[in-house]
Design a protein around this motif. Structure first.
Motif, PDB file in Angstrom:
ATOM      1  N   VAL A 178       0.843  -1.200   0.000  1.00 14.99           N
ATOM      2  CA  VAL A 178       0.000   0.000   0.000  1.00 14.99           C
ATOM      3  C   VAL A 178       0.874   1.244   0.000  1.00 14.99           C
ATOM      4  O   VAL A 178       1.929   1.272   0.641  1.00 14.99           O
ATOM      5  N   ASP A 179       0.431   2.264  -0.721  1.00 12.29           N
ATOM      6  CA  ASP A 179       1.134   3.542  -0.774  1.00 12.29           C
ATOM      7  C   ASP A 179       1.400   4.029   0.659  1.00 12.29           C
ATOM      8  O   ASP A 179       0.468   4.170   1.454  1.00 12.29           O
ATOM      9  N   PRO A 180       2.675   4.289   1.023  1.00 11.92           N
ATOM     10  CA  PRO A 180       3.010   4.721   2.390  1.00 11.92           C
ATOM     11  C   PRO A 180       2.236   5.958   2.852  1.00 11.92           C
ATOM     12  O   PRO A 180       2.003   6.144   4.043  1.00 11.92           O
ATOM     13  N   LYS A 181       1.813   6.811   1.912  1.00 13.11           N
ATOM     14  CA  LYS A 181       1.092   8.031   2.251  1.00 13.11           C
ATOM     15  C   LYS A 181      -0.333   7.759   2.741  1.00 13.11           C
ATOM     16  O   LYS A 181      -0.993   8.656   3.256  1.00 13.11           O
ATOM     17  N   ARG A 182      -0.797   6.511   2.529  1.00 10.62           N
ATOM     18  CA  ARG A 182      -2.161   6.173   2.980  1.00 10.62           C
ATOM     19  C   ARG A 182      -2.170   4.884   3.802  1.00 10.62           C
ATOM     20  O   ARG A 182      -3.210   4.267   3.974  1.00 10.62           O
ATOM     21  N   HIS A 183      -1.025   4.499   4.315  1.00 12.17           N
ATOM     22  CA  HIS A 183      -0.892   3.235   5.044  1.00 12.17           C
ATOM     23  C   HIS A 183      -1.791   3.194   6.286  1.00 12.17           C
ATOM     24  O   HIS A 183      -2.537   2.239   6.520  1.00 12.17           O
ATOM     25  N   GLY A 184      -1.720   4.251   7.105  1.00 14.58           N
ATOM     26  CA  GLY A 184      -2.539   4.301   8.323  1.00 14.58           C
ATOM     27  C   GLY A 184      -4.018   4.401   8.015  1.00 14.58           C
ATOM     28  O   GLY A 184      -4.847   3.767   8.679  1.00 14.58           O
ATOM     29  N   LEU A 185      -4.368   5.204   6.998  1.00 11.81           N
ATOM     30  CA  LEU A 185      -5.762   5.341   6.565  1.00 11.81           C
ATOM     31  C   LEU A 185      -6.302   3.999   6.081  1.00 11.81           C
ATOM     32  O   LEU A 185      -7.431   3.616   6.408  1.00 11.81           O
ATOM     33  N   PHE A 186      -5.478   3.280   5.310  1.00  6.62           N
ATOM     34  CA  PHE A 186      -5.848   1.941   4.828  1.00  6.62           C
ATOM     35  C   PHE A 186      -6.199   1.032   6.007  1.00  6.62           C
ATOM     36  O   PHE A 186      -7.236   0.371   6.013  1.00  6.62           O
ATOM     37  N   MET A 187      -5.343   1.015   7.019  1.00  4.02           N
ATOM     38  CA  MET A 187      -5.572   0.155   8.186  1.00  4.02           C
ATOM     39  C   MET A 187      -6.851   0.549   8.923  1.00  4.02           C
ATOM     40  O   MET A 187      -7.655  -0.303   9.297  1.00  4.02           O
TER      41      MET A 187
ATOM     42  N   TRP B 130     -12.172   6.400  17.166  1.00  8.33           N
ATOM     43  CA  TRP B 130     -11.725   7.724  17.611  1.00  8.33           C
ATOM     44  C   TRP B 130     -10.454   7.681  18.450  1.00  8.33           C
ATOM     45  O   TRP B 130      -9.961   8.728  18.888  1.00  8.33           O
ATOM     46  N   THR B 131      -9.924   6.512  18.691  1.00  8.92           N
ATOM     47  CA  THR B 131      -8.625   6.397  19.378  1.00  8.92           C
ATOM     48  C   THR B 131      -7.598   5.815  18.402  1.00  8.92           C
ATOM     49  O   THR B 131      -6.838   6.554  17.786  1.00  8.92           O
ATOM     50  N   LEU B 132      -7.608   4.505  18.218  1.00  8.49           N
ATOM     51  CA  LEU B 132      -6.613   3.855  17.366  1.00  8.49           C
ATOM     52  C   LEU B 132      -6.802   4.197  15.888  1.00  8.49           C
ATOM     53  O   LEU B 132      -5.826   4.418  15.163  1.00  8.49           O
ATOM     54  N   GLY B 133      -8.067   4.233  15.430  1.00  6.51           N
ATOM     55  CA  GLY B 133      -8.328   4.548  14.020  1.00  6.51           C
ATOM     56  C   GLY B 133      -7.787   5.915  13.640  1.00  6.51           C
ATOM     57  O   GLY B 133      -7.107   6.068  12.616  1.00  6.51           O
ATOM     58  N   VAL B 134      -8.073   6.913  14.469  1.00  9.41           N
ATOM     59  CA  VAL B 134      -7.595   8.276  14.217  1.00  9.41           C
ATOM     60  C   VAL B 134      -6.074   8.336  14.346  1.00  9.41           C
ATOM     61  O   VAL B 134      -5.398   9.025  13.570  1.00  9.41           O
ATOM     62  N   TYR B 135      -5.508   7.588  15.304  1.00 13.95           N
ATOM     63  CA  TYR B 135      -4.054   7.560  15.477  1.00 13.95           C
ATOM     64  C   TYR B 135      -3.362   7.066  14.201  1.00 13.95           C
ATOM     65  O   TYR B 135      -2.375   7.659  13.753  1.00 13.95           O
ATOM     66  N   PHE B 136      -3.896   6.012  13.584  1.00  8.90           N
ATOM     67  CA  PHE B 136      -3.295   5.478  12.344  1.00  8.90           C
ATOM     68  C   PHE B 136      -3.396   6.494  11.210  1.00  8.90           C
ATOM     69  O   PHE B 136      -2.446   6.672  10.442  1.00  8.90           O
ATOM     70  N   ILE B 137      -4.556   7.164  11.079  1.00  7.87           N
ATOM     71  CA  ILE B 137      -4.717   8.182  10.030  1.00  7.87           C
ATOM     72  C   ILE B 137      -3.749   9.333  10.272  1.00  7.87           C
ATOM     73  O   ILE B 137      -3.125   9.859   9.347  1.00  7.87           O
ATOM     74  N   GLN B 138      -3.595   9.709  11.528  1.00  7.42           N
ATOM     75  CA  GLN B 138      -2.701  10.792  11.924  1.00  7.42           C
ATOM     76  C   GLN B 138      -1.263  10.523  11.501  1.00  7.42           C
ATOM     77  O   GLN B 138      -0.520  11.443  11.149  1.00  7.42           O
ATOM     78  N   ARG B 139      -0.878   9.247  11.528  1.00  7.27           N
ATOM     79  CA  ARG B 139       0.506   8.879  11.178  1.00  7.27           C
ATOM     80  C   ARG B 139       0.824   9.152   9.703  1.00  7.27           C
ATOM     81  O   ARG B 139       2.001   9.253   9.331  1.00  7.27           O
ATOM     82  N   ASP B 140      -0.226   9.236   8.857  1.00  7.60           N
ATOM     83  CA  ASP B 140      -0.006   9.537   7.433  1.00  7.60           C
ATOM     84  C   ASP B 140       0.258  11.010   7.193  1.00  7.60           C
ATOM     85  O   ASP B 140       0.669  11.405   6.108  1.00  7.60           O
ATOM     86  N   SER B 141      -0.017  11.840   8.191  1.00  7.64           N
ATOM     87  CA  SER B 141       0.040  13.288   8.027  1.00  7.64           C
ATOM     88  C   SER B 141       1.459  13.781   7.800  1.00  7.64           C
ATOM     89  O   SER B 141       2.409  13.309   8.420  1.00  7.64           O
TER      90      SER B 141
END
Length: 311
Positions: A92-101, A141-152
């Motif tokens: 998966v594209d590293p720029k969307r890795h956390g969002l993907f998860m 709102w905890t882990l899901g958001v944390y993973f998306i945040q990591r793509d930032s």
């Protein structure tokens, strides 16, 4: 059961189609779309929760029900591990890795899951829907958001206060108020319950209109079935129901609860995902496309899942 599920899905499709058609006539702006979402989550859902829980729920049922919260929690943690593995395998594209998860292991339990379960199983399914919702909203709102945040790229941080505010959302507070009323055996006045009933009646039709508008805005022409998209689809519609089925089918919980949990597990990507992705400078376009693809495919998947469950 199959005929009932097909009719339930057809009810949903008709309402989604109305939202899509009205959006094609340009009835809605971005601000009016946000207003609909706000009315559903902050005005209609809380009283809907209070009325439904106090009507169909007893203190003894509450004691039996809440321990089953660990089933959706465990399934999402397993899916989290699988999502990391799938992301590595398909690169998966590293720029969307956390969002993907995040999209892989979280379900849309309110805008799609709630009306679909109510259309198929009726009001008796609401407590089971809400147990899954509690687990899902907390983890998103905890882990899901944390993973998306990591793509930032700009490293915007969500603080603890914001996370708590998101977890203890208006629908969840409505659920908790309903539980308090049951535990303390408090009966609200009839005029108040009637008002709540009317307000709660807005929940399902407005949710379906919102989905129709979202599908139109995302654009069917933008649907792509590339490897990253297929990876998210596999999480939502293959891995999630299989993991949940393996956990709940051997258990002693009521059959309807098993079916609701399995259906809730394979609901579409959360509508909040594009909003959070936009906030943290992640790939919001990819999130919007996945909301559209999974929402449309869920309308096909639900009758298939109900066919499998009825055998």
């Amino acid at each position: 059961m199959l005929l009932q599920s097909i009719q339930g899905v057809l009810v949903i499709i008709v309402m989604v189609a109305v939202g899509y058609y009205l959006a094609s006539l340009h009835w809605f702006s971005e601000s009016s779309k946000k207003l609909i979402a706000k009315i559903v989550t902050q005005v209609a859902l809380p009283p809907y929760m209070i009325v439904s829980i106090t009507k169909d729920f007893t203190k003894s049922e509450l004691v039996k029900l809440l321990p089953n919260l660990w089933y959706p929690v465990l399934s999402m943690f397993i899916l989290m591990g699988i999502s990391w593995l799938v992301a590595r395998i398909i690169q998966v594209d590293p720029k969307r890795h956390g969002l993907f998860m995040s999209m892989f292991f979280n379900s849309n339990t309110v805008f799609v899951g709630l009306p679909i379960n109510l259309a198929i199983f009726g009001d008796k399914s609401l407590p089971y829907v809400l147990v899954y919702y509690m687990a899902n909203t907390t983890i998103f709102w905890t882990l899901g958001v944390y993973f998306i945040q990591r793509d930032s790229s700009n490293h915007v941080q969500m603080n603890f206060k914001d996370a708590l505010r998101k977890i203890f959302s208006a629908p969840l507070l409505g659920f908790m108020i309903g539980i308090v009323l049951i535990v303390l055996n408090i009966k609200l006045p009839n005029f108040l319950m009637s008002s709540f009933n009317y307000l709660g009646g807005l929940t399902i039709p407005l949710s379906m209109l919102f989905i129709g508008i979202s599908v139109y805005d995302a654009g069917l022409k933008n649907m792509r079935f590339q490897k990253d998209n297929l990876g998210v689809l596999s999480g939502r519609f293959i891995f999630a129901p299989i993991i949940m089925a393996l956990l709940v089918l051997p258990s002693h919980m009521p059959m309807m609860m098993k079916e609701v949990f399995i259906l809730q597990s394979c609901m579409p990507v959360m509508t909040n995902a594009p909003v959070v992705a936009q906030l943290y400078d992640a790939d919001a376009d990819f999130a919007s496309i996945m909301v559209t693809e999974t929402t449309l495919l869920s309308l096909v998947m639900v009758p298939i899942m109900m066919t499998i469950l009825s055998h």
